[in-house]
Design a protein around this motif. Structure first.
Motif, PDB file in Angstrom:
ATOM      1  N   THR A  78       2.267   0.048  -3.645  1.00 40.93           N
ATOM      2  CA  THR A  78       2.190   0.928  -4.806  1.00 40.93           C
ATOM      3  C   THR A  78       1.126   0.400  -5.752  1.00 40.93           C
ATOM      4  O   THR A  78       1.135  -0.777  -6.121  1.00 40.93           O
ATOM      5  CB  THR A  78       3.538   0.992  -5.543  1.00 40.93           C
ATOM      6  OG1 THR A  78       4.544   1.477  -4.642  1.00 40.93           O
ATOM      7  CG2 THR A  78       3.459   1.938  -6.746  1.00 40.93           C
ATOM      8  N   LYS A  89       4.277  -0.341   2.505  1.00 44.30           N
ATOM      9  CA  LYS A  89       3.905   0.538   1.397  1.00 44.30           C
ATOM     10  C   LYS A  89       3.455  -0.289   0.194  1.00 44.30           C
ATOM     11  O   LYS A  89       4.182  -1.166  -0.269  1.00 44.30           O
ATOM     12  CB  LYS A  89       5.069   1.449   1.006  1.00 44.30           C
ATOM     13  CG  LYS A  89       5.413   2.478   2.074  1.00 44.30           C
ATOM     14  CD  LYS A  89       6.449   3.472   1.576  1.00 44.30           C
ATOM     15  CE  LYS A  89       6.699   4.563   2.608  1.00 44.30           C
ATOM     16  NZ  LYS A  89       7.654   5.589   2.111  1.00 44.30           N
ATOM     17  N   LEU A 101      -4.573  11.618   2.778  1.00 47.50           N
ATOM     18  CA  LEU A 101      -3.205  11.863   2.358  1.00 47.50           C
ATOM     19  C   LEU A 101      -2.337  12.158   3.570  1.00 47.50           C
ATOM     20  O   LEU A 101      -2.747  12.862   4.501  1.00 47.50           O
ATOM     21  CB  LEU A 101      -3.151  13.051   1.384  1.00 47.50           C
ATOM     22  CG  LEU A 101      -3.619  12.792  -0.054  1.00 47.50           C
ATOM     23  CD1 LEU A 101      -3.607  14.094  -0.842  1.00 47.50           C
ATOM     24  CD2 LEU A 101      -2.740  11.750  -0.745  1.00 47.50           C
ATOM     25  N   GLN A 102      -1.138  11.604   3.544  1.00 46.98           N
ATOM     26  CA  GLN A 102      -0.136  11.884   4.567  1.00 46.98           C
ATOM     27  C   GLN A 102       1.146  12.229   3.825  1.00 46.98           C
ATOM     28  O   GLN A 102       1.900  11.354   3.396  1.00 46.98           O
ATOM     29  CB  GLN A 102       0.072  10.683   5.485  1.00 46.98           C
ATOM     30  CG  GLN A 102       0.992  10.969   6.668  1.00 46.98           C
ATOM     31  CD  GLN A 102       1.144   9.763   7.564  1.00 46.98           C
ATOM     32  OE1 GLN A 102       1.751   8.777   7.157  1.00 46.98           O
ATOM     33  NE2 GLN A 102       0.594   9.839   8.763  1.00 46.98           N
ATOM     34  N   GLY A 103       1.364  13.515   3.637  1.00 43.14           N
ATOM     35  CA  GLY A 103       2.448  13.941   2.772  1.00 43.14           C
ATOM     36  C   GLY A 103       2.127  13.562   1.343  1.00 43.14           C
ATOM     37  O   GLY A 103       1.035  13.838   0.830  1.00 43.14           O
ATOM     38  N   ALA A 104       3.052  12.878   0.682  1.00 46.78           N
ATOM     39  CA  ALA A 104       2.836  12.477  -0.703  1.00 46.78           C
ATOM     40  C   ALA A 104       2.128  11.139  -0.810  1.00 46.78           C
ATOM     41  O   ALA A 104       1.687  10.755  -1.894  1.00 46.78           O
ATOM     42  CB  ALA A 104       4.172  12.417  -1.438  1.00 46.78           C
ATOM     43  N   ASP A 105       2.013  10.417   0.310  1.00 51.22           N
ATOM     44  CA  ASP A 105       1.431   9.084   0.294  1.00 51.22           C
ATOM     45  C   ASP A 105       0.003   9.089   0.851  1.00 51.22           C
ATOM     46  O   ASP A 105      -0.470  10.089   1.399  1.00 51.22           O
ATOM     47  CB  ASP A 105       2.294   8.105   1.103  1.00 51.22           C
ATOM     48  CG  ASP A 105       3.697   7.973   0.540  1.00 51.22           C
ATOM     49  OD1 ASP A 105       3.859   8.210  -0.675  1.00 51.22           O
ATOM     50  OD2 ASP A 105       4.615   7.648   1.306  1.00 51.22           O
ATOM     51  N   PHE A 106      -0.681   7.949   0.694  1.00 53.39           N
ATOM     52  CA  PHE A 106      -2.063   7.803   1.160  1.00 53.39           C
ATOM     53  C   PHE A 106      -2.070   6.832   2.333  1.00 53.39           C
ATOM     54  O   PHE A 106      -1.703   5.665   2.193  1.00 53.39           O
ATOM     55  CB  PHE A 106      -2.945   7.266   0.026  1.00 53.39           C
ATOM     56  CG  PHE A 106      -4.404   7.208   0.355  1.00 53.39           C
ATOM     57  CD1 PHE A 106      -5.238   8.276   0.069  1.00 53.39           C
ATOM     58  CD2 PHE A 106      -4.949   6.081   0.968  1.00 53.39           C
ATOM     59  CE1 PHE A 106      -6.590   8.225   0.379  1.00 53.39           C
ATOM     60  CE2 PHE A 106      -6.293   6.026   1.284  1.00 53.39           C
ATOM     61  CZ  PHE A 106      -7.121   7.105   0.983  1.00 53.39           C
ATOM     62  N   LYS A 144      -7.526  11.420  -2.473  1.00 52.70           N
ATOM     63  CA  LYS A 144      -7.372  12.230  -1.266  1.00 52.70           C
ATOM     64  C   LYS A 144      -7.998  11.556  -0.046  1.00 52.70           C
ATOM     65  O   LYS A 144      -7.347  11.391   0.974  1.00 52.70           O
ATOM     66  CB  LYS A 144      -7.997  13.614  -1.477  1.00 52.70           C
ATOM     67  CG  LYS A 144      -7.386  14.390  -2.643  1.00 52.70           C
ATOM     68  CD  LYS A 144      -8.152  15.669  -2.909  1.00 52.70           C
ATOM     69  CE  LYS A 144      -7.620  16.393  -4.140  1.00 52.70           C
ATOM     70  NZ  LYS A 144      -8.436  17.597  -4.468  1.00 52.70           N
ATOM     71  N   GLN A 188       0.152   5.620  -7.214  1.00 57.61           N
ATOM     72  CA  GLN A 188       0.005   6.160  -5.861  1.00 57.61           C
ATOM     73  C   GLN A 188       0.486   5.125  -4.850  1.00 57.61           C
ATOM     74  O   GLN A 188       0.312   3.917  -5.044  1.00 57.61           O
ATOM     75  CB  GLN A 188      -1.454   6.534  -5.579  1.00 57.61           C
ATOM     76  CG  GLN A 188      -1.646   7.289  -4.268  1.00 57.61           C
ATOM     77  CD  GLN A 188      -3.014   7.972  -4.193  1.00 57.61           C
ATOM     78  OE1 GLN A 188      -3.976   7.565  -4.836  1.00 57.61           O
ATOM     79  NE2 GLN A 188      -3.097   9.033  -3.404  1.00 57.61           N
ATOM     80  N   THR A 194      -9.032   5.909  -2.624  1.00 55.22           N
ATOM     81  CA  THR A 194      -8.270   5.609  -3.827  1.00 55.22           C
ATOM     82  C   THR A 194      -8.449   4.142  -4.175  1.00 55.22           C
ATOM     83  O   THR A 194      -8.956   3.350  -3.370  1.00 55.22           O
ATOM     84  CB  THR A 194      -6.782   5.963  -3.655  1.00 55.22           C
ATOM     85  OG1 THR A 194      -6.119   5.909  -4.925  1.00 55.22           O
ATOM     86  CG2 THR A 194      -6.088   5.015  -2.670  1.00 55.22           C
TER      87      THR A 194
END
Length: 259
Positions: A159, A157, A202-207, A143, A168, A146
């Motif tokens: 992963t 992005k 967190l920004q939506g489902a992503d970090f 949150k 994540q 990570t």
């Protein structure tokens, strides 16, 4: 017969001895045993080292050189100590006889998950304050911070596969700062297989990462390196085994009678 692994290198010993205080920080561990910046042995490696080689729980019984510890999930573990096992409270060396039923401890060493047995290199008493900090760090994981091993990099992005095996996506932007050890780097310097530790939100489902620290490459076997034969139960044996990540093994062990 009580047995301890020979191939835990001294650099891992230093890592494990420092693991709980670092895991008790407000957020991710920063840097390696020396406390420097970066996400190397002190980040992903430290958490993985604790999972692979550590047990945390409440002491329920003490019988000679053996502790019985009940973990958070209710499992009962036997912690076996030897003359070279370090026992500490508040970073100070103590004796095994100074421990009592009800103490919360973290033990590190040769861990046998099937037998629920651990041959201890180090045993550390965890204070109530440290317990609260550790629980907060666990609650914030994924949150506000990570870490994980980079699986893919597509545009901005990244992963990662975390120590808990969850996947994540870390998103970086023009405001993200990148570092490897003490050096500033760029997104282009990050490679698949790198261990990374990120702070952000967190920004939506992503970090979305504000900072992203890069450590050594991941690999099988964890930070303990190769698994070798195990010797008699006289505590950890000083060895010059190799260490994964980019922290070299310590080839000059400290002159400590407990080692």
């Amino acid at each position: 017969m009580t047995r301890f692994r020979k191939f835990l290198p001294l650099s891992l010993l230093a890592l494990l001895v420092g693991a709980l205080p670092a895991l008790g920080q407000d957020g991710p561990p920063q840097g390696g045993p020396g406390g420097g910046p970066g996400g190397g042995p002190g980040g992903m490696g430290m958490m993985q080292a604790f999972q692979d080689h550590g047990v945390q729980g409440t002491v329920t019984a003490i019988n000679g050189s053996k502790l019985t510890v009940k973990t958070e999930d209710g499992a009962s573990w036997t912690i076996e100590t030897g003359p070279n096992t370090r026992v500490r409270r508040d970073r100070q060396q103590i004796q095994l006889t100074d421990l009592h039923a009800g103490d919360v401890v973290g033990a590190f060493g040769d861990k046998d998950d099937k037998a629920k047995d651990l041959g201890a290199i180090a045993v550390m008493v965890i204070s109530k304050e440290q317990q609260e900090q550790i629980e907060k760090a666990k609650a914030d994981f994924g949150k506000t911070w990570t870490m994980g091993v980079v699986q893919t990099i597509v545009d901005t992005k990244i992963t990662v596969k975390r120590p808990d095996n969850a996947v994540q996506i870390i998103v970086v932007d023009e405001n993200t700062s990148f570092r490897k050890r003490r050096d500033d780097i760029t997104l282009a310097d990050i490679k698949v297989g790198d261990n990374v530790t990120a702070r952000g939100a967190l920004q939506g489902a992503d970090f979305l990462a504000k900072t992203l620290n890069v450590g050594g490459p991941g690999g099988p076997g964890g930070p303990g390196g190769p698994r070798g034969d195990r010797g008699p139960g006289n505590g950890p044996v000083n060895s010059q085994g190799s260490n994964s990540g980019d922290a070299p093994a310590n080839t000059n062990p400290p002159q400590n009678p407990n080692l």
